[in-house]
Design a protein around this motif. Sequence first.
Motif, PDB file in Angstrom:
ATOM      1  N   ARG A   1     -15.233 -29.510  16.133  1.00  0.00           N
ATOM      2  CA  ARG A   1     -16.341 -29.584  17.084  1.00  0.00           C
ATOM      3  C   ARG A   1     -16.381 -28.345  17.967  1.00  0.00           C
ATOM      4  NH1 ARG A   1     -14.318 -34.662  16.556  1.00  0.00           N
ATOM      5  NH2 ARG A   1     -12.852 -34.504  18.254  1.00  0.00           N
ATOM      6  N   ARG A   2     -15.373 -27.506  17.888  1.00  0.00           N
ATOM      7  CA  ARG A   2     -15.336 -26.286  18.696  1.00  0.00           C
ATOM      8  C   ARG A   2     -16.299 -25.226  18.183  1.00  0.00           C
ATOM      9  NH1 ARG A   2      -9.139 -24.967  20.345  1.00  0.00           N
ATOM     10  NH2 ARG A   2      -8.817 -26.836  21.579  1.00  0.00           N
ATOM     11  N   HIS A   3     -16.698 -25.334  16.944  1.00  0.00           N
ATOM     12  CA  HIS A   3     -17.615 -24.372  16.358  1.00  0.00           C
ATOM     13  C   HIS A   3     -18.901 -25.101  15.968  1.00  0.00           C
ATOM     14  CE1 HIS A   3     -14.421 -21.380  16.162  1.00  0.00           C
ATOM     15  NE2 HIS A   3     -13.640 -22.354  15.751  1.00  0.00           N
ATOM     16  N   PRO A   4     -19.704 -25.514  16.951  1.00  0.00           N
ATOM     17  CA  PRO A   4     -20.872 -26.348  16.668  1.00  0.00           C
ATOM     18  C   PRO A   4     -21.909 -25.677  15.770  1.00  0.00           C
ATOM     19  CG  PRO A   4     -20.922 -25.595  18.941  1.00  0.00           C
ATOM     20  CD  PRO A   4     -19.599 -25.183  18.371  1.00  0.00           C
ATOM     21  N   LEU A   5     -21.977 -24.355  15.776  1.00  0.00           N
ATOM     22  CA  LEU A   5     -22.937 -23.676  14.914  1.00  0.00           C
ATOM     23  C   LEU A   5     -22.554 -23.788  13.449  1.00  0.00           C
ATOM     24  CD1 LEU A   5     -23.616 -20.418  16.957  1.00  0.00           C
ATOM     25  CD2 LEU A   5     -25.046 -22.455  16.796  1.00  0.00           C
ATOM     26  N   TYR A   6     -21.262 -23.855  13.193  1.00  0.00           N
ATOM     27  CA  TYR A   6     -20.782 -23.874  11.819  1.00  0.00           C
ATOM     28  C   TYR A   6     -20.304 -25.260  11.387  1.00  0.00           C
ATOM     29  CZ  TYR A   6     -20.648 -18.971  13.144  1.00  0.00           C
ATOM     30  OH  TYR A   6     -20.976 -17.745  13.634  1.00  0.00           O
ATOM     31  N   GLY A   7     -19.696 -26.010  12.280  1.00  0.00           N
ATOM     32  CA  GLY A   7     -19.164 -27.333  11.954  1.00  0.00           C
ATOM     33  C   GLY A   7     -17.831 -27.283  11.257  1.00  0.00           C
ATOM     34  N   SER A   8     -17.478 -26.110  10.747  1.00  0.00           N
ATOM     35  CA  SER A   8     -16.186 -25.965  10.084  1.00  0.00           C
ATOM     36  C   SER A   8     -15.755 -24.506  10.161  1.00  0.00           C
ATOM     37  CB  SER A   8     -16.271 -26.422   8.624  1.00  0.00           C
ATOM     38  OG  SER A   8     -17.189 -25.618   7.920  1.00  0.00           O
TER      39      SER A   8
END
Length: 141
Positions: free
Chosen positions: A53-60
Amino acid sequence: ELAAAIKHATEALGAPFVAGGGVRTEELVRGRAALGCDAGAPVCTYPVTKETRRHPLYGSVRRELVVTATHVLERDPRSVSVVSCRPLGSVHAIIRVAGSDTRLRIEYVDGRDRTYASPGRDALACSLLDCCLAAGAGDVA
């Protein structure tokens, strides 16, 4: 200014605010670089995609999961720096996520969990379980 604002806010709540000596940037970088140095030699390494969830633009985010005789490490494949290092004794469960041929969740005794996707999911799960059992963590489910 930030410390003064936090101090004012905590005192307004009636809580004491104590500022420590802080950490110098060089000390932080040195400590971060040393993370995982005592984990031992790799038993196996798997390329994974970590759900976050730390990279909301990527999701992973792409990672390498490294299992040693005593630890499970998560490395950034670009910089090869260790992002996370946990002893095998802290692994509570290894779960193959239902409905997916690639997703695996590792649950830790402190209640935290991490979900990864890897084409070698079953091999990763077996390797991790073998190392946990060899390290004496017999309660891994």
